[in-house]
Design a protein around this motif. Structure first.
Motif, mmCIF file in Angstrom:
data_model
loop_
_atom_site.group_PDB
_atom_site.id
_atom_site.type_symbol
_atom_site.label_atom_id
_atom_site.label_comp_id
_atom_site.label_asym_id
_atom_site.label_seq_id
_atom_site.Cartn_x
_atom_site.Cartn_y
_atom_site.Cartn_z
ATOM 1 N N ARG A 469 1.541 33.754 -19.036
ATOM 2 C CA ARG A 469 2.332 32.558 -18.766
ATOM 3 C C ARG A 469 3.623 32.575 -19.592
ATOM 4 N NH1 ARG A 469 1.488 27.417 -16.747
ATOM 5 N NH2 ARG A 469 2.579 25.720 -17.791
ATOM 6 N N ARG A 470 3.523 33.000 -20.855
ATOM 7 C CA ARG A 470 4.727 33.078 -21.681
ATOM 8 C C ARG A 470 5.723 34.094 -21.106
ATOM 9 N NH1 ARG A 470 1.032 32.391 -25.996
ATOM 10 N NH2 ARG A 470 0.896 34.640 -26.378
ATOM 11 N N ILE A 471 5.183 35.226 -20.656
ATOM 12 C CA ILE A 471 6.051 36.240 -20.030
ATOM 13 C C ILE A 471 6.694 35.667 -18.770
ATOM 14 C CG2 ILE A 471 6.066 38.486 -18.892
ATOM 15 C CD1 ILE A 471 3.756 39.290 -20.769
ATOM 16 N N PHE A 472 5.883 34.921 -18.011
ATOM 17 C CA PHE A 472 6.341 34.312 -16.766
ATOM 18 C C PHE A 472 7.510 33.359 -17.034
ATOM 19 C CE2 PHE A 472 4.810 32.347 -12.568
ATOM 20 C CZ PHE A 472 5.216 33.466 -11.859
ATOM 21 N N LYS A 473 7.425 32.605 -18.130
ATOM 22 C CA LYS A 473 8.496 31.665 -18.472
ATOM 23 C C LYS A 473 9.806 32.403 -18.738
ATOM 24 C CE LYS A 473 5.859 27.761 -20.326
ATOM 25 N NZ LYS A 473 5.589 26.905 -21.487
ATOM 26 N N ARG A 474 9.717 33.516 -19.460
ATOM 27 C CA ARG A 474 10.930 34.301 -19.722
ATOM 28 C C ARG A 474 11.502 34.863 -18.429
ATOM 29 N NH1 ARG A 474 7.835 36.213 -24.214
ATOM 30 N NH2 ARG A 474 7.387 38.166 -23.134
ATOM 31 N N GLU A 475 10.610 35.329 -17.546
ATOM 32 C CA GLU A 475 11.070 35.885 -16.280
ATOM 33 C C GLU A 475 11.718 34.820 -15.401
ATOM 34 O OE1 GLU A 475 7.537 37.634 -14.702
ATOM 35 O OE2 GLU A 475 7.901 39.582 -15.657
ATOM 36 N N PHE A 480 16.665 32.687 -12.405
ATOM 37 C CA PHE A 480 17.759 31.796 -12.012
ATOM 38 C C PHE A 480 19.116 32.419 -12.337
ATOM 39 C CE2 PHE A 480 20.265 27.757 -12.814
ATOM 40 C CZ PHE A 480 20.440 27.482 -11.468
ATOM 41 N N GLN A 481 19.171 33.084 -13.495
ATOM 42 C CA GLN A 481 20.436 33.698 -13.906
ATOM 43 C C GLN A 481 20.824 34.860 -12.995
ATOM 44 O OE1 GLN A 481 19.382 34.745 -17.910
ATOM 45 N NE2 GLN A 481 19.805 32.700 -18.746
ATOM 46 N N GLN A 482 19.829 35.575 -12.432
ATOM 47 C CA GLN A 482 20.103 36.751 -11.615
ATOM 48 C C GLN A 482 19.910 36.495 -10.122
ATOM 49 O OE1 GLN A 482 18.037 40.175 -13.168
ATOM 50 N NE2 GLN A 482 18.773 39.839 -15.253
ATOM 51 N N ALA A 521 2.798 29.752 -7.098
ATOM 52 C CA ALA A 521 2.695 30.767 -8.139
ATOM 53 C C ALA A 521 3.568 30.470 -9.349
ATOM 54 C CB ALA A 521 3.061 32.139 -7.562
ATOM 55 N N PHE A 522 4.576 29.615 -9.185
ATOM 56 C CA PHE A 522 5.520 29.446 -10.294
ATOM 57 C C PHE A 522 6.084 28.038 -10.464
ATOM 58 C CE2 PHE A 522 8.055 30.502 -6.569
ATOM 59 C CZ PHE A 522 9.119 29.626 -6.664
ATOM 60 N N LEU A 523 5.881 27.158 -9.485
ATOM 61 C CA LEU A 523 6.565 25.868 -9.513
ATOM 62 C C LEU A 523 6.120 25.000 -10.697
ATOM 63 C CD1 LEU A 523 8.769 25.026 -7.628
ATOM 64 C CD2 LEU A 523 7.166 23.565 -6.414
ATOM 65 N N LEU A 526 7.891 26.311 -13.726
ATOM 66 C CA LEU A 526 9.318 26.026 -13.619
ATOM 67 C C LEU A 526 9.621 24.558 -13.894
ATOM 68 C CD1 LEU A 526 12.228 26.777 -12.849
ATOM 69 C CD2 LEU A 526 11.611 26.396 -10.452
ATOM 70 N N SER A 527 8.772 23.657 -13.398
ATOM 71 C CA SER A 527 9.028 22.220 -13.557
ATOM 72 C C SER A 527 9.003 21.782 -15.006
ATOM 73 C CB SER A 527 8.009 21.405 -12.751
ATOM 74 O OG SER A 527 6.706 21.593 -13.261
ATOM 75 N N GLU A 528 8.356 22.573 -15.881
ATOM 76 C CA GLU A 528 8.294 22.231 -17.302
ATOM 77 C C GLU A 528 9.514 22.730 -18.077
ATOM 78 O OE1 GLU A 528 4.752 24.100 -18.589
ATOM 79 O OE2 GLU A 528 3.401 22.770 -17.485
#
Length: 724
Positions: A469-475, A480-482, A521-523, A526-528
């Protein structure tokens, strides 16, 4: 004339002289001062606490917590400003205070934002330093109670320093000691080696009730209560035989006995010297009844949650560490309320506090066999149970959920709350308090993400998931940037004719390694994140521009866009909507914003005003997943929604389940009653479409009409024929 970079007291010379009398500069750390700063850190929940003494060109930290250095230059000292005040210097945000904004301690380590310092005032009125608390985040409020507590801590520190000053004065010589003692606020008593009193000052008379005439020449044993009489007599024997006293040159806490027979707590500092070949003893005695009261109250503040009167996090962790240190099996249940933020927003802070008190009462009533029930902070509670009996813990967790999930009544208002519980067992899941707490926290997270209103036992796989999950947050930040996000669109149609009426914009993530990821899978992650509002604005702009293109082929086309809660919190949602409409040229009535229940349950005036303004400019507001949560009819009356969306969970068994069919009909009836449009989600079969049409549902979306798809595919399947 050179201007000083900091304010200078008019009596600076006298102030420095007063500081010198304490002989505390550049002295090593001492437990009694370190204990005070640790206590302050717990009470105020700050990372940095200092007892600062201000010399001519520097400040020295007699005690410090959270700071590596033992002194700084006076030019950067906040305390140089604090001693200019009679009361506490409170700096809410150092970055916004012109006195400190450019201070290197603000712009660099330790990045000070909040500061509160109480001057340490010597008996002659001079301010020799401060007792200060510091945080790396700003604080807008420093309450009357906070001021009272900081003042009490500063007084305790000053009391200890004053004892040191008197000890230092005593060491100079007996004559000077007698002169100082005559005016001292503390009782000062001198004895010869036979234990007979040779000096008795006025403060001793006030403290013990005996006059100097009554005491001089008499033995001091009438001042000694039974609790330490044996120790006193042993010390006198040592003096008489020429053996050094065991209590000499120390400050200790003992009891004193007054003339009226009352016993009271004292702080005694003893020292000896040789005079005319004989040993003399000096005692500085202070009544610490008030200090004990202050200390007890401050320790209570540090260990008890003031709202619920339950033990707080510090007390809970101390007991948990003690239990685990003793090798005793234990079970930790971590409880988090579901929906409390919305409740707090709707009832206000005071109403939310009343709910928390009710929660505390319910937890205590259920967990009667607990070693400890505590409030860890905000809406999080903890229960420590003895042993590891899984059956008993499951029964307790079920009972807690039953007690906590439901209705709470505050000021005649009813609110609904849920709860989730994470459970960890010691020593199986952790042999130390922090490790066990981490395990329970991971189990709690799993319980909340699995649907809430449930409990979960910790499993080792949860730690792996947390790392992922921590890795997912960085990704996600990189995504968004890419520009890895893409919008898919699901068609919305008229239920009876199957004619296209619009689409719902749905976010997808083109992950460079995992491929196309759906929102599930990610919303939630992302919402946090802080970027959620920015992503929401991007979705809004993209969807509006796409809707303009499709309206050329389908003039009545409407675009639905889901909103993040973060967009409401950002304060710029209205501006974002207006800008997206203006930049794209999309008419406001062609945009429909979809709201989830937790946004409407906030029930605050600011949200209401924002939604009313969106309706005023013509934007539609759809209530998503209606019927699946706690939403009441009052919300439909209060908020200006224009459409209800029937959740797919009711549509799935619509044709075979009478209860689901009844819910669908009820929502449609409500929509008609309130003048709202209704659309059903998750329509997969022709039978479902027919049933919805028969019930009066105007629109539908689902796999029967089309899955979510990229814009190019949507154009080809639904709009190309119209263009031709």
């Amino acid at each position: 004339m050179t201007t000083m970079p900091y304010p200078m007291p008019e009596s600076e010379e006298a102030r420095l002289q007063a500081l010198a009398e304490y002989h505390l500069m550049d002295t090593p750390p001492e437990e009694e001062f370190d204990r005070l700063v640790a206590l302050a850190a717990r009470i105020f929940r700050v990372p940095i606490v200092l007892i600062s003494l201000l010399e001519q060109d520097r400040q020295f930290f007699k005690a410090r917590l959270g700071l590596d250095v033992c002194e700084t230059d006076r030019t950067v000292s906040f305390c140089a400003h604090a001693i200019m005040q009679d009361d506490i210097l409170f700096v809410a945000d150092a970055k916004k205070d012109e006195r400190f904004a450019a201070n290197p301690l603000v712009t660099g380590q330790p990045y000070i934002r909040f500061y509160a310092g109480k001057p340490l005032r010597a008996p002659n009125g001079e301010k020799i330093g401060t007792f200060c608390i510091i945080d790396t985040a700003p604080r807008e409020c420093f309450t009357k109670e906070d001021r009272k507590n900081l003042t009490a801590l500063a007084k305790l520190a000053m009391d200890k320093m004053e004892m040191r000053r008197l000890e230092a004065a005593e060491e100079v010589n007996a004559t000077r000691f007698a002169n100082i003692a005559a005016t001292s606020p503390d009782a000062i008593i001198c004895n010869d080696e036979d234990g007979r009193v040779t000096f008795w000052n006025d403060a001793a008379e006030r403290l013990f009730g005996y006059t100097a005439q009554e005491m001089v020449g008499q033995t001091a044993d009438i001042l000694i209560p039974d609790s330490w009489r044996e120790l006193y007599e042993d010390e006198v024997r040592r003096l008489q035989t020429g053996v050094p006293m065991t209590l000499a040159d120390r400050t200790i806490e003992l009891s004193g006995l007054r003339k009226d027979g009352t016993v009271f707590p004292t702080e005694v500092s003893l020292s000896t010297w040789q005079e005319s070949g004989r040993t003399s003893v000096g005692a500085i005695v202070r009544d610490i009844t008030e200090r004990r009261t202050h200390e007890e109250k401050l320790f209570e503040l540090a260990m008890v949650d003031q709202l619920t009167d339950l033990p707080n996090r510090s007390a809970f962790m101390d007991l948990l560490s003690e239990t685990l240190g003793a090798g005793q099996p234990a079970t930790l249940l971590l409880i988090d309320l579901d929906g409390f933020k919305e409740t707090n927003d709707s009832l206000g802070r005071s109403g939310g506090d009343l709910v928390l008190r009710q929660v505390a009462g319910r937890v205590q009533a259920v967990a009667k066999g607990a070693k400890l029930v505590a409030r860890l902070g905000s809406d999080e509670f903890a229960v420590q149970m003895p042993g590891n009996c899984i059956g008993e813990i499951r029964a307790l967790a079920d009972e807690l959920l039953q007690a906590l999930c439901g209705t709470y009544v505050v000021a005649r208002k009813e609110v609904e709350l849920g709860a989730s519980i994470g459970i960890a067992l010691a020593p199986l899941h952790g042999e130390e308090a922090d490790e066990l707490m981490s395990a329970a926290d991971l189990a709690l997270y799993r319980a909340k993400s699995a649907g809430r209103h449930r409990y979960e036992f910790f499993q080792p796989a949860f730690r792996v998931a947390a790392v992922v999950r921590r890795i997912f947050k960085r990704e996600l930040r990189r995504a968004f940037q890419q520009n890895e996000f893409e919008l898919f669109y699901q068609p919305q149609v008229a239920t009876r004719t199957k004619q296209l009426t619009g689409a719902e914009a749905l976010l997808r993530w083109n992950h460079p390694e995992r491929g196309l990821l759906p929102p599930s899978a990610f919303l939630e992650v992302l919402s946090e994140k802080p970027t959620a509002a920015d992503v929401g604005e991007w979705i809004l702009r993209q969807a509006c521009m796409q809707a303009v293109k499709w309206r050329r082929q389908s003039p009545g086309f409407r675009m639905g866009v889901n909103l993040f809660a973060a967009q409401f919190r950002s304060g710029r949602l209205l501006t974002s909507v207006q800008n997206a409409l203006a930049e794209s040229g999309l008419p406001p009535e062609a945009l429909e914003l979809e709201l989830v229940e937790n946004i409407l349950l906030r029930n605050d005036d600011r949200t209401l005003a924002l939604l009313r303004e969106l309706r005023r400019i013509g934007v539609g507001l759809a209530f998503d997943d209606y019927g699946t949560g706690y939403a009441s009819l009052s919300l439909l009356k209060r908020y200006p929604v224009t459409r209800l969306k029937i959740d797919r969970s009711f549509v799935h068994d619509l044709t075979v389940d009478e209860e689901d069919a009844a819910v669908v009909k009820a929502v449609i009836y409500l929509g008609k009653s309130f003048g709202l449009d209704v659309i059903a989600e998750g329509v997969e079969t022709e039978a479902q479409r027919v049933a919805l049409d028969a019930a009066g549902c105007q629109e539908a979306q689902g796999y029967l009409f089309g899955r979510p798809m990229p814009a190019s595919q949507f154009t080809a399947e639904f709009l190309a024929a119209r263009a031709a």
